[in-house]
Design a protein around this motif. Structure first.
Motif, PDB file in Angstrom:
ATOM      1  N   LEU A 123       0.857  -1.176   0.000  1.00 43.33           N
ATOM      2  CA  LEU A 123       0.000   0.000   0.000  1.00 43.33           C
ATOM      3  C   LEU A 123       0.899   1.234   0.000  1.00 43.33           C
ATOM      4  N   THR A 124       0.703   2.115  -0.959  1.00 43.31           N
ATOM      5  CA  THR A 124       1.514   3.325  -1.019  1.00 43.31           C
ATOM      6  C   THR A 124       0.761   4.479  -0.377  1.00 43.31           C
ATOM      7  N   LEU A 125       1.502   5.277   0.346  1.00 40.78           N
ATOM      8  CA  LEU A 125       0.908   6.438   0.998  1.00 40.78           C
ATOM      9  C   LEU A 125       0.738   7.558  -0.013  1.00 40.78           C
ATOM     10  N   HIS A 138      -3.589   7.578   7.038  1.00 50.34           N
ATOM     11  CA  HIS A 138      -2.918   6.809   5.997  1.00 50.34           C
ATOM     12  C   HIS A 138      -1.783   5.965   6.581  1.00 50.34           C
ATOM     13  N   SER A 139      -1.045   6.515   7.526  1.00 50.88           N
ATOM     14  CA  SER A 139       0.062   5.781   8.147  1.00 50.88           C
ATOM     15  C   SER A 139      -0.451   4.567   8.919  1.00 50.88           C
ATOM     16  N   ASN A 183      -3.288   2.930   8.342  1.00 48.01           N
ATOM     17  CA  ASN A 183      -3.760   1.960   7.360  1.00 48.01           C
ATOM     18  C   ASN A 183      -2.600   1.214   6.702  1.00 48.01           C
ATOM     19  N   LYS A 184      -1.520   1.910   6.417  1.00 55.46           N
ATOM     20  CA  LYS A 184      -0.349   1.260   5.827  1.00 55.46           C
ATOM     21  C   LYS A 184       0.242   0.255   6.808  1.00 55.46           C
ATOM     22  N   ASP A 193       0.628  -3.608   6.103  1.00 52.77           N
ATOM     23  CA  ASP A 193       1.966  -4.202   6.187  1.00 52.77           C
ATOM     24  C   ASP A 193       1.950  -5.433   7.090  1.00 52.77           C
TER      25      ASP A 193
END
Length: 191
Positions: free
Chosen positions: A81-83, A90-91, A93-94, A98
């Motif tokens: 997943l790219t931010l 967002h961080s 969720n990443k 991960d």
């Protein structure tokens, strides 16, 4: 929706009669996923990877109508997943995704899965390319790259051993140097 992928009967995973269509619908949802990776997160949290996708990969080596959407989905769900924005949501969720991907890599530490992917790549390379075979081969290479790139110390050595034992490493080396297969050189270089 995930219950329509398949079921276990006598220790063997059997695809549901709508398996291919269900996987294609799931792929459409993943293709339309939001910036937060919400769809991927929900699918990963449902344990679809362990309960349906890997058993299907293991037990369905001949059904191309199932393998194409299966390998596309495996490639998509293992893609990092790219931010798109640097904020807390967002961080978080990443980080969640991960963690799911580390789990995917851990579960892929069985040589039989790598062998199935290798067999499909070999089959695709030995046939005249149709769009479907080209897509399947490309998705297969993407899956290999994604799984190798997932950072997980706990699963690294075992997954790497299974990768090597399956023969896929030698196949990738061959593809990387074979002139007639130059269509795949970029993907092989990424691996």
């Amino acid at each position: 929706m995930t219950s329509e992928i398949g079921y276990v009967e006598d220790g063997v995973y059997k695809p549901d009669e709508n398996c291919s269509e269900t996987l294609s619908q799931i792929n459409e949802l993943v293709d339309e996923d939001d910036d937060f990776g919400s769809t991927k997160q929900q699918l990963a949290a449902s344990n679809i990877f362990e309960t349906d996708l890997l058993p299907l990969l293991e037990h369905q080596s001949e059904e191309d109508s199932i393998f194409e959407p299966l390998i596309k989905f495996l490639s998509a769900i293992t893609c990092p997943l790219t931010l798109k924005q640097e904020d807390k949501v967002h961080s978080v969720n990443k980080k969640i995704m991960d963690d799911h991907q580390k789990n995917f890599k851990r579960h892929f530490a069985r040589a039989v899965y790598w062998v199935r992917v290798r067999e499909k790549i070999e089959r695709g390379l030995n046939l005249d390319f149709t769009k479907t075979l080209k897509d399947v081969t490309g998705y297969s290479f993407n899956l290999v790259r994604n799984l190798i790139d997932i950072e997980s110390e706990a699963a690294y050595e075992r997954t790497l051993c299974c990768f090597a034992d399956s023969g896929i490493a030698k196949l990738i080396q061959f593809v990387g140097i074979e002139e007639t297969l130059n269509i795949w050189h970029r993907q092989v270089t990424e691996i």
